[in-house]
Design a protein around this motif. Structure first.
Motif, PDB file in Angstrom:
ATOM      1  N   LEU A 269      47.850  50.844  37.094  1.00  0.00           N
ATOM      2  CA  LEU A 269      46.925  51.266  38.072  1.00  0.00           C
ATOM      3  C   LEU A 269      47.804  49.768  38.502  1.00  0.00           C
ATOM      4  CD1 LEU A 269      43.485  52.374  37.752  1.00  0.00           C
ATOM      5  CD2 LEU A 269      46.086  53.617  38.216  1.00  0.00           C
ATOM      6  N   TYR A 270      48.248  49.971  39.875  1.00  0.00           N
ATOM      7  CA  TYR A 270      48.157  48.175  40.363  1.00  0.00           C
ATOM      8  C   TYR A 270      47.393  48.175  42.016  1.00  0.00           C
ATOM      9  CZ  TYR A 270      51.749  50.718  43.714  1.00  0.00           C
ATOM     10  OH  TYR A 270      51.995  51.550  44.687  1.00  0.00           O
ATOM     11  N   VAL A 271      47.378  47.041  42.609  1.00  0.00           N
ATOM     12  CA  VAL A 271      46.617  47.363  44.083  1.00  0.00           C
ATOM     13  C   VAL A 271      47.447  45.457  44.322  1.00  0.00           C
ATOM     14  CG1 VAL A 271      44.532  46.624  44.782  1.00  0.00           C
ATOM     15  CG2 VAL A 271      44.162  47.954  42.913  1.00  0.00           C
ATOM     16  N   VAL A 272      47.832  45.727  45.837  1.00  0.00           N
ATOM     17  CA  VAL A 272      48.318  45.018  46.173  1.00  0.00           C
ATOM     18  C   VAL A 272      47.587  44.182  47.625  1.00  0.00           C
ATOM     19  CG1 VAL A 272      50.406  44.145  47.824  1.00  0.00           C
ATOM     20  CG2 VAL A 272      50.904  45.880  45.920  1.00  0.00           C
ATOM     21  N   ARG A 273      47.401  43.404  47.799  1.00  0.00           N
ATOM     22  CA  ARG A 273      46.488  42.569  48.644  1.00  0.00           C
ATOM     23  C   ARG A 273      47.348  41.231  49.743  1.00  0.00           C
ATOM     24  NH1 ARG A 273      42.464  42.629  44.390  1.00  0.00           N
ATOM     25  NH2 ARG A 273      40.752  44.314  45.139  1.00  0.00           N
ATOM     26  N   VAL A 274      46.485  41.316  51.148  1.00  0.00           N
ATOM     27  CA  VAL A 274      46.693  40.334  51.054  1.00  0.00           C
ATOM     28  C   VAL A 274      45.357  39.443  51.895  1.00  0.00           C
ATOM     29  CG1 VAL A 274      48.095  39.039  53.471  1.00  0.00           C
ATOM     30  CG2 VAL A 274      50.065  40.968  51.770  1.00  0.00           C
ATOM     31  N   GLY A 275      45.125  38.661  51.473  1.00  0.00           N
ATOM     32  CA  GLY A 275      44.150  38.254  52.290  1.00  0.00           C
ATOM     33  C   GLY A 275      42.579  39.205  51.248  1.00  0.00           C
ATOM     34  N   ASP A 276      41.984  39.791  53.030  1.00  0.00           N
ATOM     35  CA  ASP A 276      40.392  40.716  52.260  1.00  0.00           C
ATOM     36  C   ASP A 276      41.153  41.866  52.491  1.00  0.00           C
ATOM     37  OD1 ASP A 276      38.799  38.284  51.677  1.00  0.00           O
ATOM     38  OD2 ASP A 276      38.096  38.546  54.195  1.00  0.00           O
ATOM     39  N   LYS A 277      42.590  42.538  53.110  1.00  0.00           N
ATOM     40  CA  LYS A 277      43.082  43.038  52.861  1.00  0.00           C
ATOM     41  C   LYS A 277      44.042  44.132  51.970  1.00  0.00           C
ATOM     42  CE  LYS A 277      46.555  45.489  56.153  1.00  0.00           C
ATOM     43  NZ  LYS A 277      47.221  46.377  57.402  1.00  0.00           N
ATOM     44  N   ILE A 278      43.664  45.262  51.317  1.00  0.00           N
ATOM     45  CA  ILE A 278      44.279  46.017  51.054  1.00  0.00           C
ATOM     46  C   ILE A 278      46.083  46.934  51.310  1.00  0.00           C
ATOM     47  CG2 ILE A 278      44.433  47.970  49.181  1.00  0.00           C
ATOM     48  CD1 ILE A 278      41.127  46.871  48.210  1.00  0.00           C
ATOM     49  N   LEU A 279      46.894  46.860  50.755  1.00  0.00           N
ATOM     50  CA  LEU A 279      47.729  46.743  51.288  1.00  0.00           C
ATOM     51  C   LEU A 279      48.033  48.728  50.440  1.00  0.00           C
ATOM     52  CD1 LEU A 279      50.504  43.976  51.430  1.00  0.00           C
ATOM     53  CD2 LEU A 279      48.997  45.075  53.451  1.00  0.00           C
ATOM     54  N   ARG A 280      48.180  48.384  49.296  1.00  0.00           N
ATOM     55  CA  ARG A 280      48.729  49.230  48.616  1.00  0.00           C
ATOM     56  C   ARG A 280      47.658  49.806  47.305  1.00  0.00           C
ATOM     57  NH1 ARG A 280      53.715  52.674  48.755  1.00  0.00           N
ATOM     58  NH2 ARG A 280      53.605  52.301  51.058  1.00  0.00           N
ATOM     59  N   LYS A 281      48.142  50.791  46.566  1.00  0.00           N
ATOM     60  CA  LYS A 281      47.254  51.081  45.693  1.00  0.00           C
ATOM     61  C   LYS A 281      47.633  52.491  45.174  1.00  0.00           C
ATOM     62  CE  LYS A 281      42.019  50.009  46.229  1.00  0.00           C
ATOM     63  NZ  LYS A 281      40.507  51.142  46.109  1.00  0.00           N
ATOM     64  N   GLY A 282      48.500  52.222  44.104  1.00  0.00           N
ATOM     65  CA  GLY A 282      49.043  53.330  43.027  1.00  0.00           C
ATOM     66  C   GLY A 282      49.127  53.091  41.489  1.00  0.00           C
ATOM     67  N   VAL A 283      50.027  54.254  41.136  1.00  0.00           N
ATOM     68  CA  VAL A 283      50.097  53.516  39.918  1.00  0.00           C
ATOM     69  C   VAL A 283      52.072  53.686  39.478  1.00  0.00           C
ATOM     70  CG1 VAL A 283      49.781  55.679  37.739  1.00  0.00           C
ATOM     71  CG2 VAL A 283      48.123  55.476  39.841  1.00  0.00           C
ATOM     72  N   LEU A 284      52.227  53.358  38.826  1.00  0.00           N
ATOM     73  CA  LEU A 284      53.547  53.027  38.172  1.00  0.00           C
ATOM     74  C   LEU A 284      52.826  53.305  36.616  1.00  0.00           C
ATOM     75  CD1 LEU A 284      53.837  49.699  36.187  1.00  0.00           C
ATOM     76  CD2 LEU A 284      52.955  48.468  38.682  1.00  0.00           C
ATOM     77  N   ALA A 285      54.356  52.570  36.287  1.00  0.00           N
ATOM     78  CA  ALA A 285      55.162  53.421  34.541  1.00  0.00           C
ATOM     79  C   ALA A 285      55.408  52.939  33.848  1.00  0.00           C
ATOM     80  CB  ALA A 285      55.106  54.504  34.441  1.00  0.00           C
ATOM     81  N   LEU A 286      55.117  52.086  32.844  1.00  0.00           N
ATOM     82  CA  LEU A 286      56.007  50.993  31.962  1.00  0.00           C
ATOM     83  C   LEU A 286      56.684  51.743  30.726  1.00  0.00           C
ATOM     84  CD1 LEU A 286      55.113  47.978  30.510  1.00  0.00           C
ATOM     85  CD2 LEU A 286      56.268  49.569  29.035  1.00  0.00           C
ATOM     86  N   ALA A 287      58.390  52.024  30.598  1.00  0.00           N
ATOM     87  CA  ALA A 287      58.748  53.020  29.019  1.00  0.00           C
ATOM     88  C   ALA A 287      59.504  52.105  28.670  1.00  0.00           C
ATOM     89  CB  ALA A 287      59.660  53.588  30.092  1.00  0.00           C
ATOM     90  N   ARG A 288      59.585  51.646  27.038  1.00  0.00           N
ATOM     91  CA  ARG A 288      60.585  51.285  26.366  1.00  0.00           C
ATOM     92  C   ARG A 288      61.999  51.977  26.012  1.00  0.00           C
ATOM     93  NH1 ARG A 288      58.513  46.616  26.657  1.00  0.00           N
ATOM     94  NH2 ARG A 288      56.562  45.884  26.788  1.00  0.00           N
TER      95      ARG A 288
END
Length: 288
Positions: A269-288
């Motif tokens: 899961l990732y959360v992108v913030r600027v100050g107190d504002k959440i720009l985006r939440k989402g899911v990313l995938a890591l593969a090897r």
């Protein structure tokens, strides 16, 4: 003389105008019909009016074509009153028609909805170009989500113009083609202008990413306009809610936790913030 002027120079494709007057004796009261002989190939002659009487005059217009061969032509104007005929002459000098081409740089420009695209407009292969080139764009006004600027709208052979498209946020994806028309004297040329409206890349990419140091997709990137103008932070969590790493300054993740350990393959899961504002939440995938 009966034809004024007695010599006239025009470019192929232009029209030459002469004034025809009637010289006659005081006792002449008839009507003289007018006609021409020895016109250049591709030229047409028109009289207004077609006949005149004493003390009257007519206008002779000789329309040439852009394909009319350059040269010097002696034009005969014949007057005929039904009994007698008489010829008067004038010299028409035809120079080559102006020629040029329009260059659009680049011919195609991809943009995202809400963005702008600018093209350079230049004149090339100019030959016998005596007048500036007037420019106009066709078909752009039929799209309500599109505006354009063309400045300047008149250029010389060694000048350039700039064509700018301004797209709206609601612009549809696709290819849109326009014609740029240039006119100098009697010569008209056109060039195609293509605008490609493409879907912008996702702000978080690639998904999945593969941090195996092969030089391909080794990082996941976070590209948000807000992060370009003000500081922000990105937090990465596993699916249990445990924070893996907090990113500040660099907006990319190399697949390692805060201690430099390689994270396991899977979803995060990732959360992108600027100050107190959440720009985006989402899911990313890591593969090897």
């Amino acid at each position: 003389g009966p034809i004024d002027p007695d010599t006239l120079t025009i470019a192929a494709g232009e029209t030459a105008d002469f004034r025809i007057s009637l010289k006659s004796s005081l006792s002449f009261a008839g009507t003289v019909a007018l006609s021409t002989r020895d016109l250049p190939a591709g030229a047409n002659a028109f009289f207004l009016p077609n006949s005149i009487t004493k003390n009257e005059s007519a206008r002779l217009s000789i329309e040439t074509d852009t394909t009319t061969t350059a040269g010097m032509y002696t034009i005969a104007v014949r007057g005929d009153d039904g009994t007698l005929t008489d010829d008067a002459h004038t010299v028409l000098i035809v120079t080559p028609a102006p020629s040029f081409s329009i260059v659009v740089i680049p011919p195609t420009e991809p943009v995202h909805p809400g963005d702008s695209a600018t093209y350079r407009i230049a004149i090339d292969e100019a030959d016998h170009l005596k007048a500036p080139v007037d420019l106009r764009l066709t078909d752009a006004d039929r799209y309500p989500w599109l505006a354009h600027r063309l400045l300047p709208m008149t250029i010389d052979a060694d000048d350039e113009a700039a064509l700018t498209f301004l797209t709206g946020e609601n612009a549809p994806f696709g290819r849109f083609e326009f014609q740029l028309i240039g006119k100098s004297g009697t010569t008209t040329r056109s060039a195609r202008v293509t605008l490609d409206i493409v879907e912008p890349p996702p702000p978080v990419r690639p998904i999945p990413f593969t941090p195996n140091n092969d030089g391909f997709n080794d990082y996941v990137l976070f590209e948000f306009e807000e992060l370009e103008t003000q500081p922000g932070e990105i937090e990465i969590f596993d699916l249990h809610g445990r924070r893996i790493i907090e990113l500040r300054g660099k907006m990319r993740w190399d697949g390692k936790d805060e201690n430099g350990n390689v994270a396991r393959p899977g979803a995060y899961l990732y959360v992108v913030r600027v100050g107190d504002k959440i720009l985006r939440k989402g899911v990313l995938a890591l593969a090897r």
